[in-house]
Design an enzyme around this catalytic site. Structure first.
Site, mmCIF file in Angstrom:
data_model
loop_
_atom_site.group_PDB
_atom_site.id
_atom_site.type_symbol
_atom_site.label_atom_id
_atom_site.label_comp_id
_atom_site.label_asym_id
_atom_site.label_seq_id
_atom_site.Cartn_x
_atom_site.Cartn_y
_atom_site.Cartn_z
ATOM 1 N N ARG A 41 0.803 -1.220 -0.154
ATOM 2 C CA ARG A 41 -0.086 -0.024 0.048
ATOM 3 C C ARG A 41 0.961 1.247 -0.026
ATOM 4 O O ARG A 41 1.517 1.662 1.139
ATOM 5 C CB ARG A 41 -0.877 -0.082 1.423
ATOM 6 C CG ARG A 41 -1.899 1.207 1.448
ATOM 7 C CD ARG A 41 -2.789 1.035 2.601
ATOM 8 N NE ARG A 41 -3.573 2.156 2.713
ATOM 9 C CZ ARG A 41 -3.131 3.309 3.540
ATOM 10 N NH1 ARG A 41 -1.987 3.280 4.280
ATOM 11 N NH2 ARG A 41 -4.071 4.385 3.804
ATOM 12 N N SER A 113 -12.892 -2.828 0.077
ATOM 13 C CA SER A 113 -13.271 -2.107 1.421
ATOM 14 C C SER A 113 -14.557 -1.826 1.458
ATOM 15 O O SER A 113 -15.385 -1.302 0.450
ATOM 16 C CB SER A 113 -12.446 -0.573 1.515
ATOM 17 O OG SER A 113 -10.903 -0.891 1.411
ATOM 18 N N LYS A 142 -4.098 5.753 7.900
ATOM 19 C CA LYS A 142 -5.019 6.141 6.719
ATOM 20 C C LYS A 142 -5.511 7.621 7.065
ATOM 21 O O LYS A 142 -6.369 7.940 7.751
ATOM 22 C CB LYS A 142 -5.972 5.225 6.480
ATOM 23 C CG LYS A 142 -7.115 5.760 5.332
ATOM 24 C CD LYS A 142 -7.859 4.549 5.253
ATOM 25 C CE LYS A 142 -9.224 4.669 3.985
ATOM 26 N NZ LYS A 142 -8.646 5.214 2.739
HETATM 27 N N1 LIG Z 1 -6.339 -1.104 1.945
HETATM 28 C C1 LIG Z 1 -7.123 -1.820 2.532
HETATM 29 N N2 LIG Z 1 -6.840 -2.992 3.047
HETATM 30 C C2 LIG Z 1 -7.878 -3.692 3.705
HETATM 31 C C3 LIG Z 1 -7.808 -5.179 3.871
HETATM 32 F F1 LIG Z 1 -9.100 -5.814 4.111
HETATM 33 F F2 LIG Z 1 -7.033 -5.722 3.022
HETATM 34 F F3 LIG Z 1 -7.268 -5.258 5.248
HETATM 35 N N3 LIG Z 1 -8.973 -3.127 3.823
HETATM 36 C C4 LIG Z 1 -9.225 -1.574 3.808
HETATM 37 C C5 LIG Z 1 -8.348 -1.314 3.257
HETATM 38 C C6 LIG Z 1 -8.472 0.375 2.694
HETATM 39 O O1 LIG Z 1 -8.576 0.530 1.367
HETATM 40 P P1 LIG Z 1 -9.126 1.671 0.686
HETATM 41 O O2 LIG Z 1 -10.494 1.955 1.210
HETATM 42 O O3 LIG Z 1 -8.856 1.585 -0.685
HETATM 43 O O4 LIG Z 1 -8.117 2.859 1.394
HETATM 44 P P2 LIG Z 1 -6.715 2.949 1.205
HETATM 45 O O5 LIG Z 1 -6.281 3.047 -0.442
HETATM 46 O O6 LIG Z 1 -6.117 4.251 1.593
HETATM 47 O O7 LIG Z 1 -6.197 1.671 1.878
#
Ligand SMILES: Nc1nc(C(F)(F)F)ncc1COP(=O)(O)OP(=O)(O)O
Ligand SMILES: [Mg+2]
Length: 217
Positions: A41, A113, A142
């Site tokens: 990420r 998500s 985040k």
């Molecule tokens: N990266 C993530 N991984 C998970 C997981 F289930 F894999 F644990 N859940 C939620 C997020 C959040 O994803 P997103 O809503 O795109 O926000 P960001 O791009 O800032 O991460």
């Protein structure tokens, strides 16, 4: 995506999350500690881009391959397809989930998500392998995170879709993991509790032990 009755520990990290420690050192420690999945990420003011990102992603992917751990890419579907990642994770503001499923094909892992039963329904119809739900607790990882929702949202999605794997995320540590585990999730996602640890392998072990201590109601 394989789910067992052992809780999944899903480590998420970018090059900016490990302070003064090298991210690949932290990732290798976490892999040796027994994480179940890894998600790259890459976020923040100094996030890697272009060739540097591709090189770093390839190094993370190679390490995951050594340990037989699926390598997932956050947001960047193009990168995931280009390097043959094992899957992608997308949020509500990212590319349309059904379009991503078509791009990735049915063999790859698609995580989405969600923050409600309604979003979970859409994720199921788009062919999600799992949904990420959070933040359960407050998080520093985040910037645009929603306010902490505890496990209430998880319980409502589990009630509506008992077969849909749920990964909880947001401020999870060895001290609060058992509360999350008792909500019936398939696993927990952790960023800073592992990425910021002096010994990532030991921190993974602490998380595993926190589940062992808790009887799942
Ligand atoms: N990266 C993530 N991984 C998970 C997981 F289930 F894999 F644990 N859940 C939620 C997020 C959040 O994803 P997103 O809503 O795109 O926000 P960001 O791009 O800032 O991460
Ligand atoms: Mg995203």
């Amino acid at each position: 995506m394989k789910f067992t009755d052992k809780p999944l520990i899903y480590f998420i990290m970018g090059s900016e999350n490990t302070g003064n420690r090298h991210p690949l050192t932290v990732l290798e420690e976490a892999l040796s500690g027994g994480i179940s999945y890894f998600q790259l990420r890459e976020k923040g003011d100094f996030a890697l881009t272009g060739h540097e990102l591709e090189k770093f992603a390839g190094e993370c992917q190679r390490l995951c391959g050594v340990y037989g751990v699926p390598f997932i890419v956050n947001d960047n579907v193009e990168l995931a397809c280009k390097i043959g990642a094992d899957g992608v994770h997308i949020g509500q503001e990212d590319e349309d989930a059904s379009a991503v499923r078509r791009k990735m094909g049915n063999e790859k892992i698609l995580g989405i998500s969600v923050h409600s039963v309604k979003e979970a329904a859409l994720a199921v119809s788009a062919g999600a392998d799992y949904v990420g739900m959070g933040p359960v607790f407050s998080t520093s990882s985040k910037r645009d995170a929603k306010s902490p929702a505890g496990v209430a949202g998880i319980l409502s999605v589990k009630d509506a879709y008992p077969q849909l794997p749920v990964i909880a995320i947001g401020g999870i540590t060895p001290d609060n993991a058992k509360l999350v585990w008792s909500a019936g999730v398939e696993g927990v996602a952790v960023i800073s509790a592992i990425a910021g640890a002096e010994d990532a392998a030991l921190q993974v072990e602490r998380l595993q032990n926190s589940f062992r201590r808790s009887d799942r109601q």
